[in-house]
Motif scaffolding. Structure first.
Motif, PDB file in Angstrom:
ATOM      1  N   ARG A 130       0.836  -1.211   0.000  1.00 30.82           N
ATOM      2  CA  ARG A 130       0.000   0.000   0.000  1.00 30.82           C
ATOM      3  C   ARG A 130       0.868   1.257   0.000  1.00 30.82           C
ATOM      4  O   ARG A 130       0.592   2.219  -0.712  1.00 30.82           O
ATOM      5  N   ALA A 131       1.909   1.242   0.823  1.00 33.80           N
ATOM      6  CA  ALA A 131       2.786   2.409   0.909  1.00 33.80           C
ATOM      7  C   ALA A 131       3.500   2.652  -0.414  1.00 33.80           C
ATOM      8  O   ALA A 131       3.643   3.791  -0.850  1.00 33.80           O
TER       9      ALA A 131
ATOM     10  N   LEU B  60       2.107   8.015   5.580  1.00 32.00           N
ATOM     11  CA  LEU B  60       1.831   6.873   6.431  1.00 32.00           C
ATOM     12  C   LEU B  60       1.491   5.656   5.568  1.00 32.00           C
ATOM     13  O   LEU B  60       1.136   5.808   4.395  1.00 32.00           O
ATOM     14  N   PRO B  61       1.550   4.433   6.135  1.00 29.91           N
ATOM     15  CA  PRO B  61       1.159   3.249   5.359  1.00 29.91           C
ATOM     16  C   PRO B  61      -0.285   3.297   4.864  1.00 29.91           C
ATOM     17  O   PRO B  61      -0.643   2.673   3.883  1.00 29.91           O
ATOM     18  N   SER B  62      -1.132   4.105   5.526  1.00 25.86           N
ATOM     19  CA  SER B  62      -2.516   4.236   5.077  1.00 25.86           C
ATOM     20  C   SER B  62      -2.623   5.071   3.807  1.00 25.86           C
ATOM     21  O   SER B  62      -3.669   5.084   3.161  1.00 25.86           O
ATOM     22  N   GLY B  63      -1.558   5.759   3.451  1.00 26.14           N
ATOM     23  CA  GLY B  63      -1.568   6.585   2.256  1.00 26.14           C
ATOM     24  C   GLY B  63      -1.688   8.068   2.551  1.00 26.14           C
ATOM     25  O   GLY B  63      -1.524   8.899   1.674  1.00 26.14           O
ATOM     26  N   GLU B  64      -1.977   8.423   3.796  1.00 21.25           N
ATOM     27  CA  GLU B  64      -2.119   9.824   4.174  1.00 21.25           C
ATOM     28  C   GLU B  64      -0.752  10.512   4.096  1.00 21.25           C
ATOM     29  O   GLU B  64       0.222  10.057   4.676  1.00 21.25           O
TER      30      GLU B  64
END
Length: 107
Positions: free
Chosen positions: A67-68, A92-96
């Motif tokens: 994802r990152a 962040l790994p969430s994409g934010e």
């Protein structure tokens, strides 16, 4: 107990003459082999559960890294004759996206 249980089950059959005496020792051997095979699962349960947990963590890490990698752009670095210019994106790994950094280094 591993010897007495099969004898207790087969002895009445031997006493009635339905099975020969050798069946008693065969029943004991078969019961001990089965008990030994089942006890392997009990003895190794902790190791297997740890292995499954580690596999789950590795899978979660692989998903987070993919994802990152998909959301964060690679750093852009431009080298000019009179300096270096760079653009870096932190996320962040969430994409934010946390911040976008840009700097210019001149001689």
């Amino acid at each position: 107990a591993a010897v007495m249980l099969p004898i207790a089950l087969v002895a009445p059959l031997w006493m009635r003459g339905e099975v020969p005496f050798g069946v008693l020792s065969q029943a004991v051997t078969a019961f001990q082999a089965s008990l030994s095979a089942l006890s392997v699962v009990v003895r190794k349960f902790r190791s297997v559960s740890q292995l499954v947990a580690e596999g789950g963590r590795i899978n979660s890490l692989a998903i987070a890294l993919s994802r990152a990698a998909a959301t964060v752009s690679a750093p852009t670095i431009v080298i000019r004759g009179d300096g270096v210019e760079a653009e870096i994106q932190l996320a962040l790994p969430s994409g934010e996206v946390l911040s976008e950094l840009s700097f210019d280094v001149s001689p």
